[in-house]
Design a protein around this motif. Structure first.
Motif, mmCIF file in Angstrom:
data_model
loop_
_atom_site.group_PDB
_atom_site.id
_atom_site.type_symbol
_atom_site.label_atom_id
_atom_site.label_comp_id
_atom_site.label_asym_id
_atom_site.label_seq_id
_atom_site.Cartn_x
_atom_site.Cartn_y
_atom_site.Cartn_z
ATOM 1 N N ARG A 93 1.598 9.604 -5.961
ATOM 2 C CA ARG A 93 2.279 10.892 -5.830
ATOM 3 C C ARG A 93 3.161 11.164 -7.048
ATOM 4 N NH1 ARG A 93 4.396 11.085 0.401
ATOM 5 N NH2 ARG A 93 2.361 11.421 1.327
ATOM 6 N N ARG B 209 0.804 4.380 -2.766
ATOM 7 C CA ARG B 209 0.668 5.804 -2.450
ATOM 8 C C ARG B 209 1.803 6.617 -3.074
ATOM 9 N NH1 ARG B 209 -0.719 3.835 2.747
ATOM 10 N NH2 ARG B 209 1.350 4.354 3.495
ATOM 11 N N TYR C 46 0.829 -1.203 0.000
ATOM 12 C CA TYR C 46 0.000 0.000 0.000
ATOM 13 C C TYR C 46 0.866 1.257 0.000
ATOM 14 C CZ TYR C 46 -3.904 -3.059 1.076
ATOM 15 O OH TYR C 46 -4.846 -4.036 1.029
ATOM 16 N N TRP C 47 1.958 1.227 0.734
ATOM 17 C CA TRP C 47 2.859 2.370 0.788
ATOM 18 C C TRP C 47 3.403 2.674 -0.614
ATOM 19 C CZ3 TRP C 47 8.045 2.721 -0.466
ATOM 20 C CH2 TRP C 47 8.654 3.937 -0.135
#
Length: 133
Positions: A72, A68, A64-65
């Motif tokens: 970005r 993200r 998940y990191w």
């Protein structure tokens, strides 16, 4: 006021630990493939770059990191991220992505009079149009 117990189907409860295990497996495999790509990178040819890209895609599947961070990056540098997004589709288009990246690389490296890929593509187009008329 009492709350009703939430009913979760038995099969769904059984899959929860497997989802986490699957995510960790994708992330771990991705990290190993990226490390392999880094080891291959010094060898002649572009061998390390595609391997690293595949490893990063595996990491994106499981983390998940990383997702993200990828989002970005999409906002910050959409032209850089777009080829990876095209390759991560369910039915990726390898040839158009490869061609687009080859044209970009040629544009960065060579001056306009020396660029051959665009002229070659146009010549092939003309040839095939005449051939199939």
């Amino acid at each position: 006021m009492t709350t009703l117990p939430v009913f979760i189907p038995r099969s769904s409860r059984a899959r929860r630990p497997l989802r986490g295990l699957k995510r960790w497996a994708f992330t771990l495999c991705g990290v190993l493939v990226v490390l392999l790509g880094v080891l291959i990178a010094p060898l002649p040819g572009p061998g390390g770059v595609p391997v690293i890209a595949v490893g990063l895609m595996l990491i994106l599947k499981g983390s998940y990191w990383a997702k993200r961070q990828f989002i970005r990056a999409q906002y910050a540098r959409p032209r850089w991220v777009y080829p990876f997004r095209r390759l991560m589709r369910k039915k990726p288009e390898f040839a158009p992505v490869f061609w687009q990246q080859a044209l970009r690389a040629e544009k960065v490296v060579l001056k306009r009079p020396r660029r051959r890929l665009t002229r070659t593509r146009k010549g092939l187009r003309r040839y095939f149009r005449k051939l199939f008329r």
